[in-house]
Design a protein around this motif. Structure first.
Motif, mmCIF file in Angstrom:
data_model
loop_
_atom_site.group_PDB
_atom_site.id
_atom_site.type_symbol
_atom_site.label_atom_id
_atom_site.label_comp_id
_atom_site.label_asym_id
_atom_site.label_seq_id
_atom_site.Cartn_x
_atom_site.Cartn_y
_atom_site.Cartn_z
ATOM 1 N N CYS A 327 0.195 -32.614 52.810
ATOM 2 C CA CYS A 327 1.635 -32.584 53.056
ATOM 3 C C CYS A 327 1.989 -33.517 54.214
ATOM 4 C CB CYS A 327 2.074 -31.154 53.377
ATOM 5 S SG CYS A 327 3.818 -31.000 53.802
ATOM 6 N N CYS A 365 9.442 -28.368 55.989
ATOM 7 C CA CYS A 365 8.103 -27.771 56.089
ATOM 8 C C CYS A 365 7.976 -26.613 55.103
ATOM 9 C CB CYS A 365 7.850 -27.277 57.510
ATOM 10 S SG CYS A 365 6.247 -26.461 57.722
ATOM 11 N N PRO A 366 7.019 -26.663 54.166
ATOM 12 C CA PRO A 366 6.942 -25.613 53.140
ATOM 13 C C PRO A 366 6.351 -24.296 53.628
ATOM 14 C CG PRO A 366 5.163 -27.187 52.839
ATOM 15 C CD PRO A 366 6.008 -27.718 53.960
ATOM 16 N N THR A 367 5.575 -24.353 54.709
ATOM 17 C CA THR A 367 4.859 -23.155 55.139
ATOM 18 C C THR A 367 5.513 -22.426 56.302
ATOM 19 O OG1 THR A 367 3.507 -24.381 56.732
ATOM 20 C CG2 THR A 367 2.691 -24.248 54.468
ATOM 21 N N GLN A 479 16.197 -30.205 49.197
ATOM 22 C CA GLN A 479 16.144 -28.763 49.421
ATOM 23 C C GLN A 479 17.273 -28.046 48.675
ATOM 24 O OE1 GLN A 479 13.811 -26.837 51.842
ATOM 25 N NE2 GLN A 479 12.803 -28.557 50.855
ATOM 26 N N ARG A 536 8.503 -18.121 55.419
ATOM 27 C CA ARG A 536 8.115 -17.521 54.135
ATOM 28 C C ARG A 536 8.570 -16.069 54.036
ATOM 29 N NH1 ARG A 536 6.356 -21.335 50.435
ATOM 30 N NH2 ARG A 536 5.251 -19.674 49.335
ATOM 31 N N PRO A 566 8.780 -25.187 47.690
ATOM 32 C CA PRO A 566 7.766 -24.425 48.428
ATOM 33 C C PRO A 566 7.074 -23.377 47.561
ATOM 34 C CG PRO A 566 9.923 -23.521 48.893
ATOM 35 C CD PRO A 566 10.137 -24.651 47.920
ATOM 36 N N VAL A 609 2.052 -23.069 48.498
ATOM 37 C CA VAL A 609 3.188 -23.782 49.100
ATOM 38 C C VAL A 609 3.360 -25.175 48.503
ATOM 39 C CG1 VAL A 609 3.011 -22.500 51.262
ATOM 40 C CG2 VAL A 609 1.763 -24.661 51.005
ATOM 41 N N CYS A 611 1.571 -27.827 48.618
ATOM 42 C CA CYS A 611 1.314 -28.921 49.563
ATOM 43 C C CYS A 611 0.539 -30.062 48.924
ATOM 44 C CB CYS A 611 0.564 -28.404 50.788
ATOM 45 S SG CYS A 611 -1.109 -27.804 50.424
#
Length: 707
Positions: A327, A365-367, A479, A536, A566, A609, A611
Motif C-alpha cells: 500500500c 489509509c485502509p487500516t 472514497q 476499522r 478498504p 484491507v 492492501c
C-alpha cells in the motif's frame, strides 16, 4: 453555558423559544448586542461560565470589550449563524440548523496533542534576478538578515543600469537545490562562477570590456556566450576577482526562510514547507500576493508551534512486509512530500515538520494506521452527532452536512450568505444545509461520512476550492465512490455524497440549492454509537447500523470500485498456487492464515484491507484482489481458499511440504547437473532425513577411501 443570540439589527427572523427548546436553555433575543446592548454581553462573561456568542462579524470588538470588563473570566466562543443561514431566503425555516450550530459551539475544544516546534533567527535567502531580489530585500532587511542568491538580472535592469551600491551579501553559482523547513532550510549549490563576488567591486569594467556580452550586472559569466578572450581577467587584475582556473566548489549553507523569485520554483509542491514562499514579482509592488508575503516574512522570527496532526501505528500499517511494498496510498496523496517509505523497517515515515495537517493520508489509509490527531476522529464524531441530533430534535429534516475548510471554504460560505442578503437572485445557504468547518476538507473520509449518514444526515457534501491539491480531489472522489457503492448496495437509493467545486458565490448557490432539494433514502432511525479513534471499528459500527436498517432485502455481497476500497476478498488460482504461504507472512491484518495440521490457506474476509501485499508477494502471481463487502456471516469466519495433499518424506513418511510444491520444484530442477541420482532423492526428503542421508553418504565415501 450562556448563549447570546442577536438578529443583527432585525435582519434575521430568529425564534428564541424554538432555539431555547432545542438547547434546553432560556434564550433572550438581542438586536444590537455589539452596540447599545453590550451590557448583556458583559454580564454574561462575568459569570465565569463559557459564553457562546452567535456573531463572528464583531468578534474583535467583543474581545476588546471583554478585556475592558472588570471581573470577566469567561471563555468566549463565537459561531456564525448570520451568513450560515440567518440571511438566506429561507431563513424562517432555518431554526433547526441554527440550533444545531449553537449546540456544536457549546462543545469543548479538542484535547491538546503534542506539538511541533520551529525556531527562526530570521536568516532569509532571496533567490532570483539580482535587481528584483534587491527590491524585495529593501522591504525586508530591517527585520530580517537577508542574503541574495543572484540568478542573473531582469531584462529591464540590464537596460536601465541598476544601482551599484552593495547593501546585502550576494552569492551565486549553479545547480542550486533546497530542502528543509522553517528554521532549518539547507541550500546547496556549486560555486562555479569565475568572478568571486566577495572580491568584485562592481566597477563594471568586465561588463564593458567583454566582447560577447557574457557578463551581466549580476557579475556572473554565461559560459554559453564566453569564447575565452579573457579581456575581463586583464581589466580586473588589480581587484583580482576573476579566475577561470578556479576549481568548482560545493557549498552548503543554512537559512531560516526562503523567498523564491525564480521563474521555476525550487520547491514545486502544492503544499510547500513552512517558511518557503515562491512569488512572481514581474509586476513590481503591484504583484499579486507581494505585500501579504512581505508581512508574513517579517513576522517569522522567533519560536513557533503547531499541533502534530497525525498519529501512526506501525503494527497496523499495510505499506510493506519483507521489503515488498503493498500500500502506497498515503505516500501518493501527500502534497507536501512529508511521507516516505522505509521498506527495510516495514513502515512509512512522516516528517512532522513538513506535514501541513491536511489529513489526506488518514482518509485514504485502509487500516487506520494513520489517524488524524487534532481533532481526533472521536471528537469529530461527537460534533457530527451533536449537530445532527440537535437538528432533528428541533424538527429539521433531510439534513445535508457541508464540510468546508476554515479558510477559503469558510470565506466562500460567508460570501454566499452576504450575497443572498444583497441580491434578489441569490438564495444563500439552504435551511437544511449545515456547514461544518474543518482544518482541511481532506481530513475526513469514509468512516466519518458513513457515520454521518447513520447519525441522520441525508447527504454529505465536501466543498473544495483552489486550495485543495488535485491528488486530494482524486482521493476524496475515490472514497466517495466506495461509500456510495456501499449505500446503494444496501438499498439506500439516491446520491448521498458530493464533491462541490465552486469558483464564485453564484455557482455555489446553484450547487447548494440542488443538494437541498435531493431526497436520497436514509436509515429510518439514527444511530447512537460513539465514533472510535480506530477507523476499522468506526466503519464496522456504521455499517452494522446501516445494514440493520437497510430498506430492502440484502444481497450476498456488494461489489465495490477497484482502488481505494478498504473491504474485499481474494481470488486464488488453485492451479498456480503452490501453498508456499509467503502471502500469510506478508499479510499485515491477519486476514490470511495457515493451518498447522495440513497444507491449507485460510482467509478471514472481515480482516482484509485490500492492501495488495499478498498479491505482490506471491511468487506465482496466483492472487487477485476482489473489492467487495460480503454481507453474510461468512465474512467473519475463516474459510479455505486453497488446500492440497501433503508430500511425505520418502525416508520417514513425515509430511514436510505440499505435493504441488515438491512436484513443481522437482520439475524445475530435473535437468540440473547438481540434482541427479541421490541428490534428486534428497529433494524428496524432509530436512532431518536429508541431513542424515548426506552424513551417511559421507561416511560411506570415507570407508571406501580407507579400503
Amino acid at each position: 453555558m450562556p448563549t447570546l443570540i442577536c438578529d443583527c439589527n432585525q435582519t434575521m427572523p430568529l425564534q428564541p423559544k424554538a432555539l431555547g427548546a432545542a438547547l434546553n436553555e432560556n434564550l433572550s433575543l438581542h438586536s444590537a448586542l455589539c452596540r447599545r446592548e453590550a451590557g448583556a454581553f458583559q454580564k454574561a462573561i462575568q459569570s465565569g461560565d463559557d459564553v457562546v456568542v452567535a456573531c463572528t462579524q464583531e468578534k474583535r470588538l467583543f474581545a476588546e470589550v471583554g478585556e475592558q470588563t472588570g471581573g470577566a473570566t469567561s471563555v468566549i466562543r463565537f459561531v456564525n449563524i448570520r451568513e450560515s443561514g440567518g440571511w438566506s431566503k429561507d431563513a424562517g425555516s432555518a431554526m433547526p440548523k441554527i440550533a444545531a450550530l449553537l449546540a456544536a459551539a457549546h462543545l469543548p475544544d479538542a484535547e491538546p496533542v503534542s506539538t511541533v516546534t520551529y525556531k527562526s533567527a530570521g536568516r532569509l535567502l532571496i533567490v532570483g534576478a539580482l535587481d528584483k531580489a534587491e527590491e524585495m530585500a529593501a522591504l525586508l532587511a530591517d527585520a530580517l538578515d537577508v542574503t541574495i542568491f543572484a540568478q542573473g538580472v531582469s531584462s529591464t535592469a540590464q537596460a536601465a543600469f541598476p544601482r551599484q551600491e552593495r547593501q546585502y551579501p550576494v552569492i551565486g553559482g549553479g545547480d542550486l537545490s533546497l530542502n528543509g523547513w522553517l528554521g532549518a532550510f539547507e541550500a546547496k549549490w556549486t560555486k562555479n562562477n569565475p568572478i568571486d563576488l566577495d572580491l568584485c567591486t562592481r566597477c563594471n569594467a568586465c561588463v564593458a570590456v567583454c566582447p560577447e556580452g557574457a557578463i551581466d550586472l549580476s557579475y556572473q559569466v554565461d559560459n554559453n556566450k564566453c569564447t575565452s578572450h579573457r579581456d575581463c581577467v586583464a581589466v580586473c587584475k588589480v581587484a583580482g576577482a576573476i579566475d577561470f582556473n578556479r576549481e568548482p566548489q560545493a557549498v552548503t549553507e543554512a537559512f531560516d526562510l526562503v523567498l523564491d523569485l525564480g521563474a521555476q520554483p525550487l520547491i514545486a509542491l502544492h503544499a510547500p514547507p513552512q517558511g518557503y514562499f515562491a512569488l512572481d514579482v514581474s509586476a513590481g509592488l503591484a504583484s499579486p500576493g507581494l505585500l501579504a508575503t512581505v508581512v508574513k516574512l517579517r513576522d517569522m522570527v522567533g519560536e513557533f508551534e503547531k499541533p502534530k496532526f497525525f498519529a501512526y501505528k506501525q503494527k497496523l500499517c499495510a505499506h510493506s512486509r519483507n521489503e515488498t511494498v503493498g500500500c502506497n496510498a498515503c505516500i501518493d496523496i501527500c502534497s507536501a512530500s512529508a511521507i516516505s517509505s522505509e521498506k527495510s523497517r516495514q513502515q512509512i515515515v512522516v516528517n512532522p515538520n513538513l506535514c501541513v495537517g491536511c489529513g489526506a493520508c488518514t482518509t485514504v489509509c485502509p487500516t487506520g494506521a494513520l489517524t488524524y490527531a487534532y481533532p481526533r476522529a472521536s471528537e469529530q464524531g461527537v460534533r457530527l452527532k451533536t449537530l445532527l441530533s440537535t437538528y432533528a430534535k428541533a424538527g429539521g429534516a433531510h439534513a445535508t452536512l457541508l464540510l468546508h475548510s476554515q479558510t477559503v471554504g469558510q470565506q466562500a460560505v460567508e460570501a454566499l450568505g452576504r450575497a443572498a442578503r444583497l441580491q434578489k437572485d441569490m438564495q444563500g445557504v439552504p435551511a437544511n444545509v449545515i456547514p461544518l468547518a474543518l482544518w482541511h476538507t481532506a481530513s475526513v473520509g469514509l468512516d466519518l461520512w458513513l457515520s454521518a449518514i447513520a447519525f441522520g444526515a441525508a447527504q454529505v457534501a465536501v466543498l473544495v476550492t483552489d486550495e485543495e491539491a488535485p491528488a486530494y480531489l482524486e482521493g476524496l472522489a475515490g472514497q466517495m465512490r466506495v461509500a456510495q457503492a456501499l449505500l446503494n448496495g444496501l438499498g439506500y437509493a439516491g446520491v448521498h455524497f458530493h464533491l462541490v467545486q465552486t469558483q464564485n458565490a453564484s455557482s455555489l448557490d446553484a450547487s447548494l440549492q440542488a443538494l437541498a432539494k435531493a431526497r436520497p433514502v436514509v436509515p429510518a432511525s439514527a444511530a447512537r454509537f460513539a465514533v472510535a479513534q480506530e477507523k476499522r471499528s468506526t466503519l464496522d459500527m456504521a455499517l452494522d447500523h446501516l445494514i440493520s436498517h437497510a430498506p430492502a432485502a440484502l444481497p450476498e455481497a456488494i461489489e465495490l470500485p477497484a482502488g481505494g476500497s478498504p473491504f474485499g476478498s481474494l481470488l486464488v488460482n488453485a492451479d498456480s498456487c503452490t501453498l508456499c504461504l509467503s502471502c500469510v507472512s506478508a499479510c499485515p491484518a491477519a486476514a490470511l492464515q495457515d493451518n498447522p495440521e495440513r497444507p491449507q490457506l485460510k482467509f478471514i474476509e472481515k480482516n482484509c484491507v485490500q492492501c495488495g501485499l499478498c498479491a505482490t508477494t506471491c511468487p506465482e502471481d496466483a492472487i487477485t484482489l476482489q473489492p467487495r463487502l460480503l454481507l453474510t456471516a461468512q465474512r467473519k469466519e475463516a474459510r479455505v481458499l486453497n488446500e492440497t495433499q501433503p508430500y511425505q518424506c520418502i525416508r520417514c513418511n513425515k509430511p514436510f511440504g505440499t505435493l504441488k510444491a515438491i512436484e513443481s520444484m522437482l520439475g524445475k530442477l530435473a535437468g540440473h547437473a547438481m540434482f541427479q541420482g541421490a541428490a534428486a532423492d534428497r529433494l524428496k526428503m524432509c530436512g532431518d532425513c536429508r541431513v542424515i542421508d548426506i552424513y551417511s553418504a559421507d561416511n560411506e565415501l570415507k570407508i571406501t577411501d580407507i579400503r
